[in-house]
Design a protein around this motif. Structure first.
Motif, PDB file in Angstrom:
ATOM      1  N   PRO A   1      74.631 -53.681  83.889  1.00 31.14           N
ATOM      2  CA  PRO A   1      74.499 -55.144  84.022  1.00 31.14           C
ATOM      3  C   PRO A   1      74.766 -55.880  82.713  1.00 31.14           C
ATOM      4  CG  PRO A   1      72.657 -54.061  85.081  1.00 31.14           C
ATOM      5  CD  PRO A   1      73.425 -52.991  84.374  1.00 31.14           C
ATOM      6  N   LEU A   2      74.407 -55.261  81.598  1.00 24.22           N
ATOM      7  CA  LEU A   2      74.633 -55.934  80.315  1.00 24.22           C
ATOM      8  C   LEU A   2      76.100 -55.847  79.903  1.00 24.22           C
ATOM      9  CD1 LEU A   2      71.410 -54.958  78.351  1.00 24.22           C
ATOM     10  CD2 LEU A   2      71.966 -57.086  79.498  1.00 24.22           C
TER      11      LEU A   2
ATOM     12  N   SER B   1      67.179 -51.944  70.630  1.00 27.86           N
ATOM     13  CA  SER B   1      65.787 -51.980  71.084  1.00 27.86           C
ATOM     14  C   SER B   1      65.700 -52.115  72.607  1.00 27.86           C
ATOM     15  CB  SER B   1      65.042 -53.119  70.400  1.00 27.86           C
ATOM     16  OG  SER B   1      65.655 -54.346  70.687  1.00 27.86           O
ATOM     17  N   VAL B   2      66.686 -52.778  73.220  1.00 25.10           N
ATOM     18  CA  VAL B   2      66.675 -52.884  74.688  1.00 25.10           C
ATOM     19  C   VAL B   2      66.902 -51.504  75.305  1.00 25.10           C
ATOM     20  CG1 VAL B   2      67.911 -53.811  76.680  1.00 25.10           C
ATOM     21  CG2 VAL B   2      67.380 -55.297  74.765  1.00 25.10           C
TER      22      VAL B   2
ATOM     23  N   ARG C   1      66.053 -65.657  78.455  1.00 21.49           N
ATOM     24  CA  ARG C   1      66.698 -66.616  77.548  1.00 21.49           C
ATOM     25  C   ARG C   1      66.168 -68.038  77.754  1.00 21.49           C
ATOM     26  NH1 ARG C   1      72.729 -67.165  80.098  1.00 21.49           N
ATOM     27  NH2 ARG C   1      72.013 -67.210  82.232  1.00 21.49           N
TER      28      ARG C   1
ATOM     29  N   THR D   1      70.900 -49.644  85.861  1.00 17.37           N
ATOM     30  CA  THR D   1      70.014 -50.808  85.936  1.00 17.37           C
ATOM     31  C   THR D   1      69.974 -51.623  84.660  1.00 17.37           C
ATOM     32  OG1 THR D   1      68.191 -49.334  85.366  1.00 17.37           O
ATOM     33  CG2 THR D   1      68.467 -49.859  87.690  1.00 17.37           C
ATOM     34  N   VAL D   2      70.307 -51.018  83.525  1.00 15.26           N
ATOM     35  CA  VAL D   2      70.221 -51.781  82.275  1.00 15.26           C
ATOM     36  C   VAL D   2      71.579 -51.894  81.572  1.00 15.26           C
ATOM     37  CG1 VAL D   2      69.186 -51.876  79.972  1.00 15.26           C
ATOM     38  CG2 VAL D   2      67.790 -51.229  81.932  1.00 15.26           C
TER      39      VAL D   2
ATOM     40  N   TYR E   1      59.930 -53.382  86.137  1.00 12.65           N
ATOM     41  CA  TYR E   1      60.954 -52.337  85.988  1.00 12.65           C
ATOM     42  C   TYR E   1      60.363 -50.940  85.775  1.00 12.65           C
ATOM     43  CZ  TYR E   1      65.088 -49.937  84.172  1.00 12.65           C
ATOM     44  OH  TYR E   1      66.110 -49.055  83.959  1.00 12.65           O
TER      45      TYR E   1
ATOM     46  N   GLU F   1      71.999 -70.859  71.712  1.00 12.31           N
ATOM     47  CA  GLU F   1      71.937 -71.167  73.137  1.00 12.31           C
ATOM     48  C   GLU F   1      72.495 -72.558  73.414  1.00 12.31           C
ATOM     49  OE1 GLU F   1      69.395 -69.062  71.577  1.00 12.31           O
ATOM     50  OE2 GLU F   1      67.734 -70.084  72.553  1.00 12.31           O
TER      51      GLU F   1
ATOM     52  N   ALA G   1      63.696 -49.671  74.870  1.00 14.84           N
ATOM     53  CA  ALA G   1      62.694 -50.119  75.840  1.00 14.84           C
ATOM     54  C   ALA G   1      62.960 -49.458  77.184  1.00 14.84           C
ATOM     55  CB  ALA G   1      62.718 -51.632  75.968  1.00 14.84           C
ATOM     56  N   ALA G   2      64.238 -49.376  77.548  1.00 17.23           N
ATOM     57  CA  ALA G   2      64.593 -48.744  78.818  1.00 17.23           C
ATOM     58  C   ALA G   2      64.246 -47.263  78.803  1.00 17.23           C
ATOM     59  CB  ALA G   2      66.076 -48.936  79.097  1.00 17.23           C
TER      60      ALA G   2
ATOM     61  N   HIS H   1      69.015 -59.518  81.529  1.00 10.43           N
ATOM     62  CA  HIS H   1      69.584 -59.836  82.839  1.00 10.43           C
ATOM     63  C   HIS H   1      68.537 -59.835  83.940  1.00 10.43           C
ATOM     64  CE1 HIS H   1      69.341 -55.550  82.357  1.00 10.43           C
ATOM     65  NE2 HIS H   1      69.520 -55.379  83.651  1.00 10.43           N
TER      66      HIS H   1
ATOM     67  N   ARG I   1      69.971 -43.630  86.028  1.00 11.61           N
ATOM     68  CA  ARG I   1      69.378 -44.855  86.545  1.00 11.61           C
ATOM     69  C   ARG I   1      69.331 -45.936  85.465  1.00 11.61           C
ATOM     70  NH1 ARG I   1      66.522 -46.978  90.651  1.00 11.61           N
ATOM     71  NH2 ARG I   1      64.858 -48.321  89.921  1.00 11.61           N
ATOM     72  N   ARG I   2      69.025 -45.517  84.222  1.00 12.76           N
ATOM     73  CA  ARG I   2      69.030 -46.470  83.113  1.00 12.76           C
ATOM     74  C   ARG I   2      70.396 -47.109  82.975  1.00 12.76           C
ATOM     75  NH1 ARG I   2      66.163 -42.711  80.026  1.00 12.76           N
ATOM     76  NH2 ARG I   2      68.021 -42.017  78.939  1.00 12.76           N
TER      77      ARG I   2
ATOM     78  N   HIS J   1      75.894 -61.652  84.344  1.00 15.03           N
ATOM     79  CA  HIS J   1      74.927 -62.298  83.468  1.00 15.03           C
ATOM     80  C   HIS J   1      75.499 -62.422  82.067  1.00 15.03           C
ATOM     81  CE1 HIS J   1      71.156 -63.158  81.436  1.00 15.03           C
ATOM     82  NE2 HIS J   1      71.590 -62.320  80.519  1.00 15.03           N
ATOM     83  N   TYR J   2      75.716 -63.652  81.629  1.00 12.68           N
ATOM     84  CA  TYR J   2      76.143 -63.858  80.241  1.00 12.68           C
ATOM     85  C   TYR J   2      74.917 -64.088  79.397  1.00 12.68           C
ATOM     86  CZ  TYR J   2      80.870 -64.493  81.941  1.00 12.68           C
ATOM     87  OH  TYR J   2      82.084 -64.300  82.514  1.00 12.68           O
ATOM     88  N   ASN J   3      74.854 -63.412  78.293  1.00 15.21           N
ATOM     89  CA  ASN J   3      73.659 -63.562  77.469  1.00 15.21           C
ATOM     90  C   ASN J   3      73.770 -64.761  76.540  1.00 15.21           C
ATOM     91  OD1 ASN J   3      71.151 -62.946  76.709  1.00 15.21           O
ATOM     92  ND2 ASN J   3      71.685 -61.154  75.481  1.00 15.21           N
TER      93      ASN J   3
ATOM     94  N   PHE K   1      58.155 -54.308  71.090  1.00 18.22           N
ATOM     95  CA  PHE K   1      59.113 -54.270  69.985  1.00 18.22           C
ATOM     96  C   PHE K   1      59.100 -55.576  69.195  1.00 18.22           C
ATOM     97  CE2 PHE K   1      60.545 -51.187  72.997  1.00 18.22           C
ATOM     98  CZ  PHE K   1      61.139 -50.184  72.240  1.00 18.22           C
TER      99      PHE K   1
ATOM    100  N   TYR L   1      64.727 -57.171  78.922  1.00 18.82           N
ATOM    101  CA  TYR L   1      66.010 -56.967  79.589  1.00 18.82           C
ATOM    102  C   TYR L   1      66.581 -58.351  79.904  1.00 18.82           C
ATOM    103  CZ  TYR L   1      63.676 -52.512  80.075  1.00 18.82           C
ATOM    104  OH  TYR L   1      62.988 -51.363  79.810  1.00 18.82           O
TER     105      TYR L   1
ATOM    106  N   ALA M   1      62.866 -57.080  72.867  1.00 18.13           N
ATOM    107  CA  ALA M   1      63.607 -56.087  73.650  1.00 18.13           C
ATOM    108  C   ALA M   1      63.423 -56.268  75.144  1.00 18.13           C
ATOM    109  CB  ALA M   1      63.223 -54.666  73.227  1.00 18.13           C
TER     110      ALA M   1
END
Lengths: 369, 333
Positions: B247-248, B225-226, A133, B243-244, A99, B37, B229-230, A90, B239-240, B331-333, A82, A88, A86
């Protein structure tokens, strides 16, 4: 690895907007195809239909002889890279790569081996335990590539993967993608709006405009014989000069200026004439010439782009930096270097100087059109 | 309620005053050109030492008047036996505490409070999340759908309690009739377990919209997009999600966990008050309601103060636990 056959595929959104109009492309096994075009030309939509992220309104997409119109994206045996990576956020780099394999029930040992192999190939071994990150843009891009590679899919799909990188990194990553694709021999479909990226990466280019294919061909073929004024102005930098001209016997008139073609070409009086900037050269004294009124110059180092007008129409010439620039310059071009396009439709007209004594008007057969 | 994550963003760098800088009293923002960041970009520098304290003063005053002062008062009076009619007080040391902790009734209420808090927190989070995930997937008419779900949040707790009472009314309550359909003779206000059940249902119902809003905005903060991707990496939607997506959502979920725990412990007071009013004797109540009962109904200010101090310690320990052991997995982004 597999061939991809896109047959008469259309995308029609609710409200009747047709983003992709009956596009057909046959992609051979291992081929690198680049879809290129301006924003909104439907190139990403087409890619997303192949990926399964958009429904296919009409037509069929086959990957390796299997129609995948109604197959889940995860079952299509494809991997996508992408634009914004994109990844993940975490998961560690290792888990980002693993994955997709874990979800397919790949044995742990094989996952380890494949991740290690991809990481070595992309030189991201030392980052495997980091989170995305903590990586730079270029490293993230490598991880995104790695995620596609470990799956060993039938095809790679790239959605403007280099747009978020800085210019220098973009050039080096471009080279790496090309090398990697050659090495793995995986069929690839790559979307970009950058014509230079398209030229350098593609085995074959697909130029899209308004949801339709303008031209399919090898990069140099597309460059040297653009099928339409759109392709002519889109592919190549600087863009091809397009001037309205009138044929009068052997002569081509640009307003008050005249170029003698030495032979009467077989097309109607009004044409659009295409001139590549690098095909123009300084006329020697006594030679016929168009007089360019110089507006400004752009120094590129190896060449110098001279922007000016002939009879009020804009023209750009690419000249050697040794040539002195005056206020006006006499320029000339070999007649066989001229491109002729229909003044109304913009379609390419037969090259009058390639056809032996030909008097007939002929449209070049354009692949895919 | 001071546990919002934003409090960390309030930290300001107190820089030495720039000698006669052209900016005078007012600070200026450092250029925010660095990527997000880097925490540096959010720091503000003040040229005057006093200015940041001046800006903080109203907030500090509110915290002091409504939090620290009453806390100190409560701790103070928890060591005294107050005369119910206000004719002085006697120092009794830890007697109020030992009385409370030895009381079987108090321990029973504490046990109920724990169960109540756990259930209310769990169900309001789970249902809020479920609705948010479903609403996130709705494309047509989603604005209407979301508004309908958020609506309930505008109802004040006592009104929610009152509406809950109506739903569970012995004669006209539709939920009682519904339960009767399954052969369950629901007796809210008479049967301890039935009352507890009704209390939990109403408290959960009241809190769902709040969680829904936060979960929904959390879901919409996950890059498309994440998710895509998943979609290519994992066939199973379930499951997506685990697992994705989940957590986010963890930062949101952790924030809500703390807010909901506090809600279940304290803010359900209004609901409980309406549901058990005047017949608390055989009905389940929470520790906060017990504090109110003993202090304002029973006029035992000392015992009630001791209970509030205990409650304060419980919340303190719980919050530390949540930050130490649960936040580490967020998890903090």
């Amino acid at each position: 690895m597999a061939a991809i056959n896109i047959t008469n595929v259309s995308k029609i959104y609710a409200g009747g907007v047709e983003a992709v109009k009956s596009v057909s492309i046959d992609i051979a096994d291992g081929e690198f195809i680049v879809l290129v075009g301006p924003s909104g030309c439907g190139k990403s939509t087409l890619l997303r239909m192949v990926a399964g992220l958009e429904a296919i309104s009409k037509g069929t997409v086959e990957i390796g002889d299997r129609v995948i119109n109604d197959v889940e994206p995860a079952e299509r045996d494809i991997a996508m890279v992408f634009q914004n990576y994109a990844l993940y956020p975490h998961m560690t780099v290792y888990n980002n790569l693993a994955y997709g394999l874990k979800n397919r029930g790949t044995p742990k040992a094989e996952i380890d081996a494949r991740v290690a192999e991809a990481a070595r190939m992309l030189e991201i071994e030392q980052y495997l335990s980091r989170k995305p990150r903590a990586l730079s843009g270029g490293q993230r891009q490598r991880v995104a590539m790695g995620r596609a590679i470990v799956r060993k899919p039938a095809a790679f799909l790239f959605d403007e993967p280099l747009s978020n990188l800085d210019a220098k990194l973009r050039v080096s990553m471009r080279g790496e993608i090309k090398q990697l694709q050659k090495r793995l021999g995986t069929t690839s479909l790559y979307v970009t709006h950058d014509q230079l990226e398209a030229m350098t990466l593609a085995d074959r280019l697909v130029v899209l405009n308004g949801g339709q294919i303008e031209q399919i061909g090898k990069p140099l073929d597309v460059y040297h014989t653009p099928a339409s004024t759109f392709v002519a102005s889109f592919i190549g930098s600087p863009a091809m000069n397009l001037l309205r001209g009138t044929r009068d016997g052997n002569q081509l008139h640009f307003g008050s200026q005249v170029l003698d073609l030495g032979r009467a070409p077989a097309f109607p009086g009004q044409v659009t004439v295409g001139i590549r900037a690098e095909d123009l050269r300084i006329a020697t004294p006594g030679e016929q010439a168009l007089t360019l009124k110089v507006d400004y110059i752009e120094e590129l180092g190896a060449q110098r782009l001279v922007h000016g007008t002939i009879d009020g129409k804009k023209l750009t010439a690419s000249l050697s930096p040794e040539i002195e620039i005056g206020e006006t310059m006499p320029l000339t071009i070999a007649p066989e270097r001229l491109h002729f396009f229909d003044a109304d439709t913009g379609k390419r007209l037969a090259q009058p100087f390639a056809v032996s004594e030909g008097k007939r008007v002929e449209r070049l057969e354009i692949a895919g059109a | 309620m001071t546990n919002t994550p934003s409090s960390s963003a309030m930290s300001a760098t107190l820089a030495a005053p720039a000698a006669g800088g052209p900016w005078g009293l007012f600070g200026r923002r450092k250029s925010a050109s660095k990527p997000p960041e880097e925490t540096d970009a959010k720091r503000v520098q003040f040229n005057s030492r006093l200015l940041p304290y001046l800006f903080l003063a109203p907030q500090m005053a509110i915290i002091f008047v409504f939090f620290y002062w009453p806390s100190v008062q409560a701790i103070h009076s928890s060591f005294y036996l107050e005369d119910p009619f206000g004719f002085g007080s006697t120092f009794v040391g830890l007697a109020n505490y030992t009385d409370v902790l030895k009381s079987g009734e108090y321990l029973g209420i504490a046990r109920f409070t724990a169960v109540f808090t756990a259930l209310v927190t769990f169900f309001s989070l789970a249902i809020g999340l479920l609705l948010a995930v479903k609403a996130d997937g709705v494309i047509r008419g989603n604005a209407t759908y979301k508004t309908l779900l958020i609506w309930v949040y505008a109802i004040a707790p006592p009104v929610a309690g009152l509406m809950g009472m109506m739903m569970f009314d012995q004669h006209i309550g539709p939920l009682v009739k519904f339960a009767a359909f399954f052969g369950w003779d629901l007796k809210v206000g008479l049967n301890y377990n039935d009352t507890a059940f009704a209390m939990i249902v109403v408290s959960v119902w009241k809190q769902i919209p709040y969680n829904f809003i936060f979960f929904l905005s959390g879901l919409q903060g996950i890059p498309v997009s994440v998710r895509e991707a998943a979609l290519m990496d994992c066939r199973s939607g379930f499951r997506r999600f685990w697992t994705v997506i989940l957590p986010l959502l963890a930062p949101t979920a952790f924030f809500l966990l703390i807010i909901n725990t506090t809600y279940a412990l304290f803010d359900t007071f209004g609901v409980i008050d309406v549901m058990v009013k005047d017949k608390a004797a055989n009905n389940p109540i929470t520790l906060v309601y017990k504090v109110y009962m003993d202090g304002f109904r029973g006029n035992d200010l000392g015992g009630s103060s001791a209970q509030s101090v205990i409650l304060m310690i419980i919340v303190f320990v719980l919050t530390i636990f949540q930050f130490r052991f649960i936040e580490r997995r967020v998890h903090y982004n």
